[in-house]
Write an enzyme that holds these catalytic residues in place. Structure first.
Site, PDB file in Angstrom:
ATOM      1  N   HIS A 191      84.888 112.649 -11.932  1.00 34.23           N
ATOM      2  CA  HIS A 191      84.693 111.633 -10.851  1.00 34.23           C
ATOM      3  C   HIS A 191      84.629 112.914  -9.760  1.00 34.23           C
ATOM      4  O   HIS A 191      85.206 112.590  -8.665  1.00 34.23           O
ATOM      5  CB  HIS A 191      86.247 111.191 -10.613  1.00 34.23           C
ATOM      6  N   SER A 312      65.906 126.014   8.855  1.00 33.13           N
ATOM      7  CA  SER A 312      65.651 125.004   9.987  1.00 33.13           C
ATOM      8  C   SER A 312      64.891 125.419  11.124  1.00 33.13           C
ATOM      9  O   SER A 312      65.403 126.711  11.618  1.00 33.13           O
ATOM     10  CB  SER A 312      67.198 124.412  10.353  1.00 33.13           C
ATOM     11  N   LYS A 318      70.828 127.820   8.865  1.00 27.08           N
ATOM     12  CA  LYS A 318      70.691 127.232   7.942  1.00 27.08           C
ATOM     13  C   LYS A 318      69.838 127.905   6.620  1.00 27.08           C
ATOM     14  O   LYS A 318      68.826 128.620   6.988  1.00 27.08           O
ATOM     15  CB  LYS A 318      69.593 125.819   8.375  1.00 27.08           C
ATOM     16  N   GLU A 325      66.420 119.424  -3.751  1.00 24.83           N
ATOM     17  CA  GLU A 325      66.526 118.087  -3.136  1.00 24.83           C
ATOM     18  C   GLU A 325      65.189 117.138  -3.619  1.00 24.83           C
ATOM     19  O   GLU A 325      65.360 116.125  -3.920  1.00 24.83           O
ATOM     20  CB  GLU A 325      66.678 118.166  -1.535  1.00 24.83           C
TER      21      GLU A 325
END
Ligand code: ARG
Length: 495
Positions: A191, A312, A318, A325
């Protein structure tokens, strides 16, 4: 009496559809020529309309399997000659012409022409230009229906073979990293909540199992699809004395397909390949998602080098896991491709229907995407740097050894598991209320929950002891994981 085309054109102009139906610049480029209808010109007196041609043309897509098309044609011509359906001279001319075409395509000088609709007609037209009338004999006892079914099978078979090799490489990379991390503790989740300590090696080996099944699904699909539809002709077979076993063998198939209607009508081989690709993309997506989570500084489990990170343009701090992704995302288009082809195929009456020309883009797209995703994942697996200290600290937090406490109560004090679970739950509650972790509770505090508890219990309350104790077959104990790593090394070496 105006022609139908003129009628439609004036009708269209009258209702403002002229822009749609009038061949524009793009459409004009594809406008029908008398060339394009030579292949079936006998029954036709008008060239196809521009829009007809635009929707019908597939050369931009199916030129991708030109190699398979030439290979199948050469096998077919050799068979026709052996069966004395065409002469040896014609077959030799055809073979030389096809070899020339192979050279032209390789050199980039082959004239791919949209007016010839697809790869099959482009090759045949060019063959005619190169060798003259003998070219017209190649299509004896054959149809584009069995031709395309054969070419596409050959392409899918190659794609499955290459993909299996690439997924094997990914497995090798995972096994290699797992081997380095059989003792690296990390929190196991259910979970997405802290559950029990595991090791990074164990976790990575879980994916080795998944990708192993992906490879075996691809191998299954390959085995099942390895029958040759060539010789099914348009749909009913042919009256020529062809030797289908000969062409099947020449093309590396196990046998010819046993029903000519099925041979030209089904695309389940492509769907099985897409299904296997879809499941594989799902596995990649899960691992990619975990990498995204693990690289988040609040987890801080792993980092990627600059080669697999992006920055970024506005936030200087970043370090984004874009590759992970994108691998996570690829499962979307890949499973979409499976749905796309399955939906094209459903409800089609036997045998060949032109709908089936739509079979190629989803397969090409899916395998291109999967290829990139697998290679990117292999790169990331080899690239990431683990932070064992951070992972071990998190593995020990969140009362992750509560199950170990319960198990100790069962094993040492012979308390039924349900009751032990209750006592361990009370220990968690107590620790939480004092702001402590389980191993920080004093013996006195533990005894307040059950008088039989002794100092021996602390032995099982560390994450390391917890992981090491899980020695059941397939469990997270380093000894078990070592065993699975050795097994996979053997399997992967054997191919
Ligand atoms: N381009 C066609 C396809 O990909 C080849 C087969 C055409 N057959 C036909 N009867 N029109 O499906």
């Amino acid at each position: 009496m105006p022609s139908r085309r003129n009628l439609i054109a004036s009708l269209a102009a009258g209702v403002g559809l002229a822009a749609t139906l009038r061949p524009g610049r793009t459409l004009a480029q594809t406008a029908g020529t008398s060339e394009g209808q030579k292949m079936w010109g006998g029954r036709f007196s008008e060239k196809p309309g521009a829009i007809m041609q635009e929707i019908n043309v597939s050369i931009d897509v199916d030129r991708r399997f030109w190699k398979q098309d030439l290979r199948a044609s050469r096998a077919h011509a050799a068979m026709l000659a052996k069966q004395k359906i065409i002469t040896g001279e014609d077959a030799a001319r055809i073979d030389a012409g096809l070899a020339t075409i192979e050279g032209e395509i390789t050199a980039g000088t082959f004239p791919f022409r949209r007016e010839f609709e697809d790869i099959h007609l482009n090759v045949e037209a060019r063959l005619g230009e190169l060798i003259g009338p003998s070219a017209g004999r190649l299509h004896t006892a054959r149809s584009r229906n069995d031709q395309v079914a054969t070419d596409f099978r050959l392409w899918v078979r190659d794609a499955l073979d290459e993909m299996q090799a690439k997924v094997r490489d990914l497995q090798l990379a995972l096994v290699h990293r797992a081997d380095q991390h059989t003792a690296t503790l990390m929190p196991g989740f259910t979970h997405m909540q802290p559950a029990q300590p595991v090791t990074l090696g164990h976790h990575l080996m879980a994916y080795v199992e998944m990708f192993g099944r992906d490879v075996s699904r691809m191998a299954d699909a390959r085995r099942r699809m390895n029958e040759c539809p060539l010789g099914s002709a348009a749909l009913a077979g042919t009256s020529f004395p062809i030797d289908r076993t000969m062409t099947a063998q020449a093309l590396g198939f196990d046998r010819p397909t046993a029903n000519s209607l099925d041979g030209v009508a089904d695309r389940d081989f492509a769907l099985e390949a897409l299904a296997a690709a879809t499941l594989c993309s799902g596995h990649l997506s899960r691992l990619a998602e975990e990498m995204v989570i693990w690289t988040n500084p609040q987890f801080g489990f792993i980092t990627f080098s600059d080669s697999y990170s992006t920055g970024s343009s506005i936030m200087p701090q970043k370090r984004n896991p874009d590759a992970a992704e994108l691998v996570r995302a690829k499962a979307g288009p890949i499973s979409g491709d499976f749905i796309a082809l399955n939906t094209v195929m459903k409800g089609l009456p036997l045998a060949y229907d032109k709908d089936m020309q739509e079979d190629k883009p989803p397969v090409f797209n899916a395998f291109d995407n999967l290829d990139l995703a697998v290679r990117a994942m292999t790169g990331m697996v080899l690239d990431f740097k683990a932070n064992p200290a951070r992972m071990a600290a998190v593995a020990a937090s969140g009362f992750a050894t509560a199950t170990d406490l319960a198990d100790w109560l069962v094993q040492t004090l012979n308390i039924p598991f349900r009751e032990a679970h209750h006592i361990a739950g009370a220990a968690v509650k107590l620790a939480e209320s004092k702001g402590l972790d389980l191993p920080e509770l004093s013996l006195k505090q533990l005894k307040s929950l059950h008088p039989g508890i002794t100092a021996d219990v602390y032995r099982v309350l560390t994450a390391e002891a917890s992981a090491a104790s899980r020695t059941s077959y397939g469990g997270t104990a380093p000894a078990q994981v070592h065993q699975q790593i050795a097994r996979w090394k053997g399997l992967l070496k054997a191919g």
